[in-house]
Design an enzyme around this catalytic site. Structure first.
Site, PDB file in Angstrom:
ATOM      1  N   GLU A  91       0.733  -1.179   0.019  1.00 19.83           N
ATOM      2  CA  GLU A  91      -0.078   0.007   0.107  1.00 19.83           C
ATOM      3  C   GLU A  91       0.784   1.295  -0.268  1.00 19.83           C
ATOM      4  OE1 GLU A  91      -3.352   1.978   2.802  1.00 19.83           O
ATOM      5  OE2 GLU A  91      -2.964  -0.193   2.953  1.00 19.83           O
ATOM      6  N   ASP A  92       1.869   1.350   0.824  1.00 21.60           N
ATOM      7  CA  ASP A  92       2.683   2.417   0.929  1.00 21.60           C
ATOM      8  C   ASP A  92       4.203   2.489   0.355  1.00 21.60           C
ATOM      9  OD1 ASP A  92       0.547   3.471   2.462  1.00 21.60           O
ATOM     10  OD2 ASP A  92       1.752   2.814   4.410  1.00 21.60           O
TER      11      ASP A  92
END
Length: 717
Positions: free
Chosen positions: A76-77
């Site tokens: 996600e990051d």
């Protein structure tokens, strides 16, 4: 940051055969991928996944779970991909990480729908492997421990979601220490003044209460050991949120809470549990109606224990829980204590799956609900309530949330039985549909082929499954009515133009309309006309082309523009709302939920009356057809003053209304109407109406009122 050596030592202490090299590899990879990223606190981001991994280790989970905890944010990051994780760490770890990853790369109409769909995705993965949820809960716990670094609005949103969803999920999984901490942290951020006040009062009496806990613990241990029992006895004060809820339920102040402590007796065998209960009851008088046998009837999360409340020393109420060591391990660690993993597959043991039937029911339910907000609302309802245990006529045990009715029972058996339910026999006595099930009831459903669900049924059910089935029936029925109504409206309009409706239906002219308006079929067209989404004039223009209809397709009004134009032409003028980025739209505001600027809102298309604006959580919108909803937002051009109401429940002391009025005045609000009454239990119930142009000001008002001594609860109506 948790050092790698400390994490590996912790895992090795309970899992000597753990693949520590894989854990070290995941630790280094996550640290490198998050290099340079910072948390809101300013600390290096990698502190978070390392602490999540430590929480997972406290649950005594396996190597794959530890690695997933370390890697849960890299997709996600960072630039990491699922394919890359599979190559480096294997399919099992990659699957767990993907199950926890939010749906961040998909465009949704609202942030709430994205959150709901991310939660649904996690549940789908959870059905295959419960470790997905355990990693997510550990992630949420660490985020809650550092929530003070977020903006106030974000704190309230995350804390509310935690209290409504993740804390109850922890309870359903039987991990009570996790549930208690999540509740306490949510309470701290949602009601900071009430939390601080409760903490201050608890600290003031801590010495006396701790002495009482030690005294009662010694007494219970002595009375059992003297009779030959081998037991461990401990006592603890209940956590703040539990005390706060007890104060609200009973309408009492902190000083009046009696059963503030719980005492735990751990015995060797099940028979010792019942024998120890007899000793406790022989020494202290049991409180009627407060005995629960969760050994004979375990909770859905496998929790087993005997619970009783007795009048102990000084006639104070004390709660005593009696269980075996094995039961205690399950009570503390829940699913993490019993979940058995198949060697080399990452799957789960079927025996353990059978113990958690509510997981399967939750997954079956999510397949039937298309609307994300409705799904999340139903999960919240099903998770939050206490359980009631009832029996089928054959003696099978069914578990329902407290407040469930025969309709919930009927829909749990089968949807057809629910739809045709007319009543029930409870313990051989006829009861109406509104009857609330009680522990130990034996339920037999009465059906009739002529019975069908009505909107009133939505007020009679407590389970998400029943609510969803009723809404599905109502929507289907409503759609059929809209198709019939739309057909009639179009037929009358066509006749007014001296056209033959029968000929129109037999020819391909009507299909040209379907194609021009980009709808799927004729029924869809009639439904849109019946709902008021497509004005009949648009159809007539296509059948009898005029200047507008001869425009290129790219210049013709689209569906959204037609909705907006319809709203402009039909509705009463209010400023402050835009539809699809278009401002100065004429709309109505719903009286059922009274949205104010700053609330999350949704539009609802009313037949022939334009767009009505509701708060997103409004039950009326939730029970409506999703096809009638349209995304709306507050305009940046103005903030209209909207009416709002709050209910203030407080102790009936002199001068408290003056204090409340002073807070209204200091906050810049003018009370337009107030009603006050005193309830039978001596509490005052007050409803205040006033105008507000910003929901953040309304929330600040509620917080300020909660600070007043004697205020027990403030609700927005």
């Amino acid at each position: 940051m948790v050092p790698l050596s400390e994490l590996i030592d912790q895992v090795s202490s309970y899992h000597p055969g753990a693949d520590t090299k894989l854990i070290g590899k995941a630790y280094a990879y996550s640290s490198d991928m998050h290099e340079g990223q910072l948390r809101k606190s300013g600390d290096p981001y990698f502190i978070h996944p390392s602490q999540v991994a430590q929480i997972i280790a406290e649950m005594k989970l396996d190597t794959a779970s530890i690695c997933a905890a370390l890697l849960h944010d890299v997709i996600e990051d960072t630039g990491a991909t699922e394919k890359e994780l599979t190559k480096l760490f294997g399919t099992e770890v990659s699957f767990l990480v993907d199950g926890v990853t939010k749906l961040g790369r998909i465009n949704f109409t609202s942030k709430e729908d994205q959150q709901a769909e991310s939660f649904r995705k996690m549940l789908v993965a959870m059905a295959r492997d419960i470790r997905v949820l355990l990693v997510k809960l550990a992630d949420r716990l660490d985020n809650m421990r550092t929530l003070e670094h977020m903006q106030v609005d974000s704190q309230e949103r995350i804390a509310r979601e935690t209290l409504d969803i993740y804390a109850p999920l922890s309870g359903r999984l039987g991990i009570h220490w996790l549930k208690n901490e999540l509740e306490t942290l949510s309470f701290k951020h949602l009601y900071p003044d009430a939390y601080a006040d409760l903490r201050r009062k608890a600290k003031r009496v801590a010495v006396d209460r701790n002495a009482l806990v030690k005294d009662v613990t010694r007494r219970i241990e002595r009375m059992l050991v003297e009779r030959g029992f081998s037991v461990e006895v401990s006592g603890r004060t209940k956590h703040f949120y539990s005390i706060y809820r007890k104060m609200l339920r009973s309408g009492c102040d902190f000083e009046q809470v009696q059963d503030f402590a719980a005492f735990r007796v751990i015995t060797e065998t099940v028979s010792d549990c019942y024998a120890a209960l007899g000793v406790v009851h022989s020494q202290w008088t049991p409180v009627p109606g407060r005995f629960k046998d969760y050994i004979a009837l375990p909770k859905p999360n496998m929790y087993q224990s005997l619970h009783t409340t007795v009048l102990g020393p000084g006639h104070r109420r004390i709660e005593v829980q009696i269980r075996t060591r094995e039961m205690h391990q399950t009570a503390e660690m829940g699913i993490a204590a019993h979940w058995k993993y198949k060697e080399g597959t990452g799957g789960v043991d079927e025996q353990d799956v059978a113990k958690f039937t509510w997981l399967r029911q939750l997954m079956e339910f999510q397949k039937d609900v298309q609307d994300p907000a409705e799904f999340l609302e139903s999960v919240r309802i099903d998770l939050f309530h206490d359980e009631v245990f009832v029996f089928t006529p054959k003696g099978d045990v069914k578990v329902f949330p407290r407040g469930a009715t025969p309709l919930d029972f009927a829909y749990a058996i089968h949807s057809d039985i629910g739809e045709h339910c007319t009543g029930a026999r409870v313990n051989d006595a006829l009861v109406p549909l509104k009857y609330q099930l009680r522990n130990g009831d034996t339920i037999e459903i009465i059906t009739s082929p002529n019975q069908h669900p009505t909107k009133d049924w939505l007020d009679l059910v407590a389970t998400g499954r029943a609510r969803s089935r009723i809404r599905t029936y109502l929507r289907t029925n409503e759609r059929q009515q809209s198709i019939s109504l739309g057909r009639d409206i179009l037929e009358r309009a066509v006749r007014r133009k001296q056209m033959s409706f029968a000929r129109l239906m037999k020819s391909n002219e009507i299909d040209k309309v379907v194609e021009a308006l980009n709808v799927s079929n004729r029924d869809e067209l009639f439904s849109l006309v019946g709902y008021g989404k497509v004005p009949v004039s648009n159809i007539i223009e296509i059948l009898h082309p005029n200047e507008t209809a001869r425009l290129p397709a790219s210049l013709r009004p689209g569906p959204l523009e037609r909705v907006v134009e319809h709203a402009r032409s039909r509705a009463k003028a209010y400023d402050g709302i835009q539809i699809g980025g278009i401002e100065d739209v004429l709309v109505r505001y719903a009286k059922c939920c009274n949205p104010v600027p700053g609330d999350l809102v949704i539009g609802w298309i009313t037949r022939g009356r334009g767009v009505t604006v509701h708060r997103r959580e409004c039950q009326k919108v939730m029970s409506s057809d999703p096809e009638r909803r349209v995304e709306v937002t507050w305009s940046s051009k103005g903030t209209p003053v909207r009416p709002a109401s709050i209910k203030v429940i407080c102790s009936d002391r002199p001068g408290i209304l003056k204090d409340v009025s002073h807070v209204f005045s200091e906050s810049g609000f003018n009370i337009s109407e107030a009603t006050c009454r005193t309830s039978r239990d001596g509490r005052a119930v007050n409803v205040f109406q006033f105008g507000v142009n910003d929901v953040s000001k309304l929330r600040a008002l509620i917080r300020n009122i909660m600070r007043i001594p004697g205020i027990q609860e403030v609700q927005r109506l």
